[in-house]
Design a protein around this motif. Structure first.
Motif, PDB file in Angstrom:
ATOM      1  N   THR A  42       0.812  -1.220   0.000  1.00 47.82           N
ATOM      2  CA  THR A  42       0.000   0.000   0.000  1.00 47.82           C
ATOM      3  C   THR A  42       0.845   1.268   0.000  1.00 47.82           C
ATOM      4  OG1 THR A  42      -0.121   0.044   2.424  1.00 47.82           O
ATOM      5  CG2 THR A  42      -1.849  -1.173   1.257  1.00 47.82           C
ATOM      6  N   SER A  66       4.172   0.810  -4.212  1.00 53.43           N
ATOM      7  CA  SER A  66       3.242   1.371  -5.174  1.00 53.43           C
ATOM      8  C   SER A  66       3.858   2.600  -5.844  1.00 53.43           C
ATOM      9  CB  SER A  66       1.921   1.733  -4.482  1.00 53.43           C
ATOM     10  OG  SER A  66       0.922   2.029  -5.427  1.00 53.43           O
ATOM     11  N   GLY A 104      -0.030  -2.805  -5.389  1.00 48.99           N
ATOM     12  CA  GLY A 104      -1.069  -1.918  -4.888  1.00 48.99           C
ATOM     13  C   GLY A 104      -2.119  -1.634  -5.936  1.00 48.99           C
ATOM     14  N   SER A 105      -2.883  -0.542  -5.746  1.00 47.52           N
ATOM     15  CA  SER A 105      -4.031  -0.269  -6.596  1.00 47.52           C
ATOM     16  C   SER A 105      -3.643   0.255  -7.971  1.00 47.52           C
ATOM     17  CB  SER A 105      -4.957   0.743  -5.914  1.00 47.52           C
ATOM     18  OG  SER A 105      -4.250   1.935  -5.613  1.00 47.52           O
ATOM     19  N   SER A 106      -2.603   1.072  -8.078  1.00 47.40           N
ATOM     20  CA  SER A 106      -2.264   1.654  -9.375  1.00 47.40           C
ATOM     21  C   SER A 106      -1.327   0.772 -10.189  1.00 47.40           C
ATOM     22  CB  SER A 106      -1.631   3.029  -9.174  1.00 47.40           C
ATOM     23  OG  SER A 106      -0.398   2.913  -8.511  1.00 47.40           O
TER      24      SER A 106
END
Length: 360
Positions: free
Chosen positions: A177, A203, A225-227
């Motif tokens: 994260t 990330s 992570g998200s990206s």
């Protein structure tokens, strides 16, 4: 609490320290420079903490400024000539002073004229003003070098400061994260500077602001992570936002979303300006411009880029004005050719200038 807290220090020096947490890390920073003005960090190992380095600015207090030539500011606490200040307001500031922009005191004490640069020309103010004005005192000059973060579980590795902060020879390892950094400051702030700063298994560097980013040396690989991008930029303003890049000699690889990802986020025209020079983007998708029909990117120069895939993927309805110079493409993945050059697909791009491209 924080691992090491240096709060509101006028001058500080940190060398050869280690911060480690053996169980659940607290939701805080390994090194917190909250409100500190000037200082240097040379050597810090962080293992298993939450965030890495933070350097937030205190909330500030009420100040006033006259409408005069030049305008005279009355500050809530004393400064030294050359100290930076930032004004915000509940109403309107006089003409000559812009909310969220860094200005510099020209004399010491609580009463001073202001300039746009240290020791510069005093600013004249005019017009009218209203509301309550607040003054914040950001960092003047902080240098952070030789910091290594390992397995941090928070959200920010190398934190932004509203004032001048430079990170050099720093690295973030792991942390699903953990953003390498999050840059959200406005165009009125000094550049955010990274020199030989890299991430591996963390990330992306997330860029939602408008201040200039200088990133020379380093890069990011194996983003999670998200990206899942090496560098991820998106606007927060509805239109007219400026993003200013100065990238040199960066290495991106193993990033599944993209090495350089520009997302319009549903906004209107956004200026992406500056330069990306001598960078290696070796992931499957090196360069993505996610745009819609109302979104325009302008003014970015890309030179001497080495990629291992098609460049760029810029969406179906892009209106694009970019100058690609000296591109070197190492591998062709069967790219569509729009009558320009093999290996580069521009969709409906406009005003693309290519000086030289080598496809090997």
């Amino acid at each position: 609490g924080d691992g090491l807290e240096l709060s509101s220090c006028t001058n500080f020096f940190v060398r050869g320290c280690r911060v480690k947490h053996s169980s659940t890390a607290p939701s805080s920073s390994a090194l917190d420079l909250f409100g500190s003005k000037r200082g240097r960090v040379d050597g810090l190992l962080v293992d298993g903490w939450y965030d890495g380095v933070s350097a937030a600015t205190p909330a500030g207090a009420t100040g006033t400024i006259t409408i005069a030539s030049p305008g005279v500011a009355t500050l809530p606490s004393a400064v030294v000539a050359g100290d930076p200040v930032i004004w915000t307001t509940t109403g309107a500031l006089p003409t000559g002073i812009t909310s969220g922009t860094v200005y510099y005191a020209l004399s010491s004490g609580t009463s001073t004229t202001l300039a746009a640069s240290p020791g510069g020309t005093a600013i004249n103010t005019s017009g009218s003003q209203s509301g309550t004005h607040t003054v914040r005192f950001p960092a003047d000059e902080i240098d952070v070098s030789h910091v290594e973060l390992t397995n941090c579980t928070g959200t920010t590795g190398f934190g932004e400061a509203e004032g001048r902060i430079t990170y050099s020879h720093c690295k973030a390892n792991g942390g699903a994260t953990l953003q390498l950094s999050q840059v959200s400051g406005g165009v009125g702030l000094p550049p955010f500077v990274l020199r030989d700063v890299e991430g591996d298994g963390c990330s992306s560097l997330l860029y939602t602001g408008a201040r200039k980013i200088i990133w020379h040396g380093g890069g990011l690989k194996n983003a999670v992570g998200s990206s899942k991008a090496g560098f991820y930029a998106e606007p927060t303003a509805s239109t007219g936002m400026i993003k200013d890049l100065d990238f040199l000699g960066l290495l991106f690889e193993g990033n599944s979303l993209a090495d350089l990802y520009f997302n319009d986020n549903g906004a209107g025209a956004v200026t992406i300006q500056g330069s990306v020079l001598s960078c290696k983007c070796l992931s499957t998708t090196p360069f993505t411009l996610a745009v819609d029909s109302s979104h325009t990117y302008t003014g970015l120069i890309v030179k001497d880029m080495v990629t291992a895939a098609e460049l760029p993927n810029n969406g179906a309805d892009a209106s694009l004005a970019m100058a690609f110079r000296e591109l070197v493409i190492l591998r062709l993945p069967g790219a569509e050719v729009a009558g320009v050059v093999a290996g580069c697909r521009f969709g409906r791009a406009k005003h693309v200038r290519i000086v030289r491209v080598e496809c090997t």
